[in-house]
Design an enzyme around this catalytic site. Sequence first.
Site, mmCIF file in Angstrom:
data_model
loop_
_atom_site.group_PDB
_atom_site.id
_atom_site.type_symbol
_atom_site.label_atom_id
_atom_site.label_comp_id
_atom_site.label_asym_id
_atom_site.label_seq_id
_atom_site.Cartn_x
_atom_site.Cartn_y
_atom_site.Cartn_z
ATOM 1 N N ASP A 1 24.623 -13.236 -40.413
ATOM 2 C CA ASP A 1 25.990 -13.725 -40.193
ATOM 3 C C ASP A 1 26.662 -14.101 -41.511
ATOM 4 O O ASP A 1 27.728 -14.708 -41.521
ATOM 5 C CB ASP A 1 25.989 -14.916 -39.219
ATOM 6 N N ASP B 1 16.935 -25.561 -48.277
ATOM 7 C CA ASP B 1 17.095 -26.078 -46.917
ATOM 8 C C ASP B 1 15.761 -26.366 -46.237
ATOM 9 O O ASP B 1 14.694 -25.988 -46.726
ATOM 10 C CB ASP B 1 17.912 -25.079 -46.062
ATOM 11 N N GLU C 1 26.490 -21.842 -42.255
ATOM 12 C CA GLU C 1 26.889 -20.909 -41.202
ATOM 13 C C GLU C 1 28.403 -20.653 -41.279
ATOM 14 O O GLU C 1 29.123 -21.387 -41.968
ATOM 15 C CB GLU C 1 26.509 -21.501 -39.837
ATOM 16 N N HIS D 1 25.414 -16.108 -43.878
ATOM 17 C CA HIS D 1 25.117 -17.431 -44.442
ATOM 18 C C HIS D 1 24.300 -17.332 -45.725
ATOM 19 O O HIS D 1 23.473 -16.430 -45.870
ATOM 20 C CB HIS D 1 24.437 -18.364 -43.414
#
Length: 263
Positions: A136, A67, A143, A138
């Site tokens: 979270d 990413d 997400e 990810h």
Amino acid sequence: MEIIIAPDYEEMSKISARIIALEIRRKHDLVLGLATGDTPVGTYQQLVKIHQEEGLDFSKIKSFNLDEYVGLAPLHKNSYNFFMRENLFEQVNINMANVFVPQGNTDDPEEYCKWYEEQINNYGGIDLQVLGIGRDGHIAFNEPGSSFASRTRVKALFKQTIEDNSRFFNSIEEVPRFAITMGIGTILEARKVLLIANGKNKADVVASFIEGPVTSQITATALQLHTHVTVVLDEDAASNLVRKDYYNWVRDNKHLVQKMVGR
Ligand code: F6R
């Protein structure tokens, strides 16, 4: 899923680097998927050490990063491109022509994401994908709610992710709100996956992703659907796992286990 619990961050990094080095030695032109963030820094340091002391050869490998922040040019000091150069690429004999990190400042992100996927395919797909995990749940920047079929695309970042990553920026306002990220579908196509996690602040999410139900609300749980995943944790990140004794027994009796069963 194979779970390896190391006593601390240093051991976790050494084990992860050994796993990557083994794959590079098995296949000199390995296609390696790479992650950024705090977690893999120690692993990359160990890989540099193995390169310097044992001559681990990166000259033929290809790499694809997971990413990049939208809007950041490759030379921006907070870009993941910059991170990779500093932490790994400039310290080993990798051929920069074989290095792919998504370009954050592309004019046409949609077309660019398609092109990135094509490059992964052109090189025969990813052999080993290295991952961290966000609080979270990810993996890459998928997400909560990301489709398990998702491909490389632009994704809006969660508030928690923005807050967590603001430590690298002068202020939270400077953290980009979007990232180009490989999808869960892209990651699941990697032949092998290595996920690394350390620290108490990852203990909850690590327990959910390994021992909880599969859900797009914790996208790392998609890895439960993959046939070859190794997870390397430090004690802190492993502290909420219910079946810790079982994982440790399997780790310590690997010779027996390998004779008897698959993964
Ligand atoms: C980075 C990436 C992210 C990080 C995750 C954990 O390329 O894909 O999923 O792995 O946000 O980051 P750290 O390691 O900083 O806790």
